[in-house]
Design a protein around this motif. Sequence first.
Motif, PDB file in Angstrom:
ATOM      1  N   PHE A  15      -4.979 102.519 -33.888  1.00 33.61           N
ATOM      2  CA  PHE A  15      -4.285 101.333 -34.420  1.00 33.61           C
ATOM      3  C   PHE A  15      -2.774 101.448 -34.211  1.00 33.61           C
ATOM      4  N   ASP A  16      -2.388 101.638 -32.959  1.00 38.46           N
ATOM      5  CA  ASP A  16      -0.972 101.891 -32.625  1.00 38.46           C
ATOM      6  C   ASP A  16      -0.423 100.784 -31.730  1.00 38.46           C
ATOM      7  N   PRO A  17      -0.246  99.564 -32.236  1.00 37.35           N
ATOM      8  CA  PRO A  17      -0.474  99.074 -33.589  1.00 37.35           C
ATOM      9  C   PRO A  17      -1.764  98.242 -33.656  1.00 37.35           C
ATOM     10  N   ILE A  18      -2.073  97.777 -34.863  1.00 40.74           N
ATOM     11  CA  ILE A  18      -3.209  96.859 -35.044  1.00 40.74           C
ATOM     12  C   ILE A  18      -2.922  95.542 -34.316  1.00 40.74           C
ATOM     13  N   ARG A  55       1.858 102.867 -39.053  1.00 36.67           N
ATOM     14  CA  ARG A  55       0.597 102.213 -38.664  1.00 36.67           C
ATOM     15  C   ARG A  55      -0.178 101.740 -39.891  1.00 36.67           C
ATOM     16  N   LEU A  56      -0.187 102.579 -40.932  1.00 33.24           N
ATOM     17  CA  LEU A  56      -0.877 102.192 -42.175  1.00 33.24           C
ATOM     18  C   LEU A  56      -0.187 100.987 -42.808  1.00 33.24           C
ATOM     19  N   GLU A  57       1.140 101.017 -42.807  1.00 29.62           N
ATOM     20  CA  GLU A  57       1.922  99.939 -43.405  1.00 29.62           C
ATOM     21  C   GLU A  57       1.684  98.623 -42.655  1.00 29.62           C
ATOM     22  N   LEU A  58       1.624  98.699 -41.335  1.00 30.34           N
ATOM     23  CA  LEU A  58       1.402  97.481 -40.536  1.00 30.34           C
ATOM     24  C   LEU A  58       0.006  96.912 -40.789  1.00 30.34           C
ATOM     25  N   ILE A  59      -0.963  97.793 -40.961  1.00 31.03           N
ATOM     26  CA  ILE A  59      -2.329  97.305 -41.251  1.00 31.03           C
ATOM     27  C   ILE A  59      -2.324  96.612 -42.613  1.00 31.03           C
ATOM     28  N   ARG A  60      -1.705  97.267 -43.589  1.00 30.15           N
ATOM     29  CA  ARG A  60      -1.674  96.672 -44.947  1.00 30.15           C
ATOM     30  C   ARG A  60      -0.938  95.337 -44.928  1.00 30.15           C
ATOM     31  N   ALA A  61       0.164  95.263 -44.192  1.00 31.31           N
ATOM     32  CA  ALA A  61       0.924  94.004 -44.112  1.00 31.31           C
ATOM     33  C   ALA A  61       0.082  92.921 -43.430  1.00 31.31           C
ATOM     34  N   SER A  62      -0.709  93.311 -42.456  1.00 30.53           N
ATOM     35  CA  SER A  62      -1.526  92.343 -41.712  1.00 30.53           C
ATOM     36  C   SER A  62      -2.680  91.812 -42.555  1.00 30.53           C
ATOM     37  N   LEU A  63      -3.012  92.548 -43.620  1.00 28.72           N
ATOM     38  CA  LEU A  63      -4.151  92.144 -44.456  1.00 28.72           C
ATOM     39  C   LEU A  63      -3.714  91.433 -45.737  1.00 28.72           C
ATOM     40  N   LEU A  64      -2.400  91.233 -45.877  1.00 34.31           N
ATOM     41  CA  LEU A  64      -1.880  90.664 -47.132  1.00 34.31           C
ATOM     42  C   LEU A  64      -2.500  89.319 -47.472  1.00 34.31           C
ATOM     43  N   THR A  65      -2.775  88.533 -46.438  1.00 35.20           N
ATOM     44  CA  THR A  65      -3.331  87.192 -46.697  1.00 35.20           C
ATOM     45  C   THR A  65      -4.835  87.145 -46.431  1.00 35.20           C
ATOM     46  N   HIS A  66      -5.459  88.298 -46.313  1.00 28.35           N
ATOM     47  CA  HIS A  66      -6.897  88.316 -46.013  1.00 28.35           C
ATOM     48  C   HIS A  66      -7.695  87.746 -47.184  1.00 28.35           C
ATOM     49  N   TYR A 124     -21.276  99.084 -32.147  1.00 31.01           N
ATOM     50  CA  TYR A 124     -20.268  98.406 -31.327  1.00 31.01           C
ATOM     51  C   TYR A 124     -20.396  96.907 -31.485  1.00 31.01           C
ATOM     52  N   LEU A 125     -19.267  96.270 -31.689  1.00 29.94           N
ATOM     53  CA  LEU A 125     -19.236  94.810 -31.627  1.00 29.94           C
ATOM     54  C   LEU A 125     -18.426  94.434 -30.395  1.00 29.94           C
ATOM     55  N   MET A 126     -18.914  93.451 -29.668  1.00 38.34           N
ATOM     56  CA  MET A 126     -18.158  92.986 -28.506  1.00 38.34           C
ATOM     57  C   MET A 126     -16.897  92.289 -29.010  1.00 38.34           C
ATOM     58  N   THR A 127     -15.795  92.621 -28.402  1.00 41.14           N
ATOM     59  CA  THR A 127     -14.535  91.968 -28.751  1.00 41.14           C
ATOM     60  C   THR A 127     -14.651  90.464 -28.534  1.00 41.14           C
ATOM     61  N   GLY A 128     -14.038  89.700 -29.438  1.00 40.97           N
ATOM     62  CA  GLY A 128     -14.043  88.250 -29.264  1.00 40.97           C
ATOM     63  C   GLY A 128     -13.392  87.866 -27.937  1.00 40.97           C
ATOM     64  N   ALA A 129     -13.937  86.838 -27.285  1.00 43.37           N
ATOM     65  CA  ALA A 129     -13.471  86.457 -25.937  1.00 43.37           C
ATOM     66  C   ALA A 129     -11.964  86.181 -25.892  1.00 43.37           C
ATOM     67  N   ARG A 130     -11.435  85.658 -27.006  1.00 36.97           N
ATOM     68  CA  ARG A 130      -9.989  85.348 -27.049  1.00 36.97           C
ATOM     69  C   ARG A 130      -9.124  86.594 -26.905  1.00 36.97           C
ATOM     70  N   TRP A 131      -9.719  87.742 -27.263  1.00 41.06           N
ATOM     71  CA  TRP A 131      -8.903  88.968 -27.354  1.00 41.06           C
ATOM     72  C   TRP A 131      -9.298  89.990 -26.303  1.00 41.06           C
ATOM     73  N   ILE A 132     -10.110  89.591 -25.357  1.00 42.50           N
ATOM     74  CA  ILE A 132     -10.733  90.551 -24.444  1.00 42.50           C
ATOM     75  C   ILE A 132      -9.707  91.316 -23.605  1.00 42.50           C
ATOM     76  N   TYR A 133      -8.566  90.688 -23.339  1.00 45.03           N
ATOM     77  CA  TYR A 133      -7.570  91.338 -22.471  1.00 45.03           C
ATOM     78  C   TYR A 133      -6.502  92.087 -23.254  1.00 45.03           C
ATOM     79  N   ILE A 134      -6.644  92.101 -24.574  1.00 47.21           N
ATOM     80  CA  ILE A 134      -5.612  92.727 -25.413  1.00 47.21           C
ATOM     81  C   ILE A 134      -5.972  94.168 -25.733  1.00 47.21           C
ATOM     82  N   SER A 135      -4.990  95.032 -25.648  1.00 47.46           N
ATOM     83  CA  SER A 135      -5.126  96.384 -26.194  1.00 47.46           C
ATOM     84  C   SER A 135      -3.780  96.729 -26.823  1.00 47.46           C
ATOM     85  N   SER A 136      -3.783  97.702 -27.709  1.00 51.23           N
ATOM     86  CA  SER A 136      -2.507  98.130 -28.309  1.00 51.23           C
ATOM     87  C   SER A 136      -1.566  98.579 -27.199  1.00 51.23           C
TER      88      SER A 136
END
Length: 167
Positions: A15-18, A55-66, A124-136
């Motif tokens: 998760f470098d970064p999420i 990395r932990l802080e960014l994950i927590r910040a990304s989940l604030l509105t989950h 394993y879950l297949m990555t959503g098609a919208r995100w298939i080309y993304i990696s950290s």
Amino acid sequence: MRMQDSRVAVYAGSFDPITNGHLDLLDRALKIFDNIIIAVAENPAKKPLFTLDERLELIRASLLTHAEPNRIQVDSFQGLLVDYVERTGAVAILRGLRAVSDFEYEFQMALMNRKLSRKPETMYLMTGARWIYISSRIIKEVVQAGGCVTGLVPEAVEHKLQTKFRP
Ligand code: PNS
């Protein structure tokens, strides 16, 4: 953190970064498991851009509105993933699979983890098609070269990347 009477999966990674691809996978996995632990590997050999705390802080910040924060835990681990999974009581290791290029590494890792412990199943879950080309990795490369990653990573991550590369 040990949870009983619920089906828990450990979503392990650097998760470098999420990214939004990770978040999409998390949401889909929450339809299958009761609880997900996002477990960030310390892995000093990998020389991450962000420290473990960042990395932990960014994950927590990304989940604030989950919508379901109570079903997600954020944690880190050192050493073997299967040992960490056993300590949590989780039944599965969760990983995302993008293209064929991911397969060899993931297959090797799943088989090694199974050799080390028969208890957790790797799912394993297949990555959503919208995100298939993304990696950290590619996200970092683009921002470092001056490109825009809006919509591909959570806002907190985009902001942190910009301050990291253009302080
Ligand atoms: O996001 P990544 O970098 O592909 O995640 C890889 C990770 C952290 C899941 C993997 O390197 C790992 O499990 N590391 C912990 C050490 C371990 O258990 N190694 C044996 C598994 S093959």
